[in-house]
Design a protein around this motif. Structure first.
Motif, PDB file in Angstrom:
ATOM      1  N   LEU A 121      40.771 -56.192 -29.974  1.00 45.07           N
ATOM      2  CA  LEU A 121      41.527 -57.207 -30.956  1.00 45.07           C
ATOM      3  C   LEU A 121      41.215 -58.666 -30.189  1.00 45.07           C
ATOM      4  CD1 LEU A 121      43.573 -58.324 -32.748  1.00 45.07           C
ATOM      5  CD2 LEU A 121      45.398 -57.333 -31.589  1.00 45.07           C
TER       6      LEU A 121
ATOM      7  N   SER B 266      37.465 -59.606 -30.013  1.00 47.14           N
ATOM      8  CA  SER B 266      36.716 -59.943 -31.204  1.00 47.14           C
ATOM      9  C   SER B 266      37.585 -61.417 -31.676  1.00 47.14           C
ATOM     10  CB  SER B 266      37.077 -59.152 -32.647  1.00 47.14           C
ATOM     11  OG  SER B 266      38.380 -58.714 -32.764  1.00 47.14           O
TER      12      SER B 266
ATOM     13  N   ARG C 160      36.892 -54.329 -36.986  1.00 47.89           N
ATOM     14  CA  ARG C 160      37.003 -55.544 -37.601  1.00 47.89           C
ATOM     15  C   ARG C 160      37.767 -55.790 -38.716  1.00 47.89           C
ATOM     16  NH1 ARG C 160      31.361 -55.845 -36.686  1.00 47.89           N
ATOM     17  NH2 ARG C 160      31.359 -56.247 -34.387  1.00 47.89           N
TER      18      ARG C 160
ATOM     19  N   ILE D 230      41.323 -55.947 -37.720  1.00 46.86           N
ATOM     20  CA  ILE D 230      41.686 -57.270 -37.116  1.00 46.86           C
ATOM     21  C   ILE D 230      41.895 -58.531 -37.998  1.00 46.86           C
ATOM     22  CG2 ILE D 230      40.687 -58.812 -35.245  1.00 46.86           C
ATOM     23  CD1 ILE D 230      39.784 -56.227 -33.962  1.00 46.86           C
TER      24      ILE D 230
END
Ligand code: ADP
Length: 274
Positions: A48, A51, A264, A267
């Motif tokens: 997390l 990214s 992704r 997140i």
């Protein structure tokens, strides 16, 4: 730094003032919680934070998992030495990610912290109040597992947390503990940003097919039951374990894989926080 951390501070009002001043420079303070250890809380926290940093955000990652600080290993930072200033300590950098962990206080990775409550409280306070976090868009906090003293202190010391991401595995035993985490957030008026169901099925490294080893869907059901967002599922993927051990954030080292895409998507709602 170790001597400075080993001394529990004595003036709670002064401690809180310092924490408030530091945390006022952080836009989003997100606690990553789990009802029990080993469900992938730190893995989710690392990916997390990475990214968000990749997306150009200013990000800090604080590892307060006192008895199992795995973030330094997962980021390949080992037992990096800390640099103390007159009344603060610099975080360690992993790329442009600012990192602080109990693990940096160890001389070697086998060392164990045998601390009583006030000592642990002192460390948690210092990590929040004495680290030079600077201005951040996000501070991701990898909390100790469970709903005991340490996560409680941590959540209470941050006056305006953005919210919690709760990580679970699909089995019923984990789900029972995660329900406790949800109740814990409710009692502390901590908003729940969402639930992540980790180790949800096994992604075959040969064909990519996901086989449900454990019962699947427990995280989603729980999210529905409690009326909180479900952020998504992540399969057991051997490449995640290998990336963690190699000190590489999976989302970077395996950026093009199906599992990285799933991460992704999980997140995305956090990236969109205003
Ligand atoms: P926690 O912080 O909840 O104790 P960790 O994030 O340290 O759990 O994960 C425990 C172990 O499981 C680590 O070795 C990690 O690499 C591995 N792991 C976590 N999630 C996955 C996954 N989805 N697939 C494969 N291995 C995983």
């Amino acid at each position: 730094m170790s001597e400075c951390v080993a001394q529990p501070q004595v003036d709670p009002a002064e401690d809180q003032r310092k924490i408030n001043a530091r945390m006022a420079q952080v836009k989003h303070k997100i606690c990553v919680l789990s009802g029990k250890g080993g469900v992938g809380k730190s893995t989710v926290a690392v990916n997390l934070a990475t990214s968000l940093a990749e997306a150009g955000k200013k990000v800090g990652l604080l590892d307060v998992d006192i008895h199992g600080p795995s973030i330094p290993t997962m980021l390949g930072l080992g037992t990096a030495p800390l640099i103390s200033n007159a009344d603060s300590v610099d975080p360690i950098y992993a790329g442009n990610l600012k990192v602080m962990s109990v693990g940096f206080l160890c001389q070697n990775e086998d060392e164990a912290f045998i601390w009583r409550g006030p000592m642990k409280m002192g460390v948690i306070k210092q990590f929040l109040g004495d680290v030079e976090w600077g201005e951040l868009d996000y501070l991701i906090i990898d909390c100790p597992p469970g709903t005991g003293d340490e996560p409680l202190s941590l959540c209470q010391l941050i006056e305006e947390p953005t919210g919690a991401v709760i990580v679970t595995t699909p089995q019923q035993v984990a789900a029972v503990d995660v329900r406790k985490s949800l109740t814990f957030c409710g009692k502390l008026s901590m908003p729940v940003l969402g639930i992540v169901e980790n180790m949800s099925g096994f992604a075959c490294p040969k064909c990519g097919e996901v086989v449900n080893i454990f019962q699947s869907g427990g995280g989603e059901k729980m999210a529905n039951d409690f009326g909180v967002p479900f952020l998504g599922k992540l399969p057991i993927d051997p490449a995640i374990g290998k990336a963690c051990d190699a000190g590489l954030p999976f989302i970077q080292s395996h950026a093009a894989t199906e599992t990285a895409h799933q991460l992704r998507d999980i997140i995305k709602p956090l990236l969109e926080l205003k």
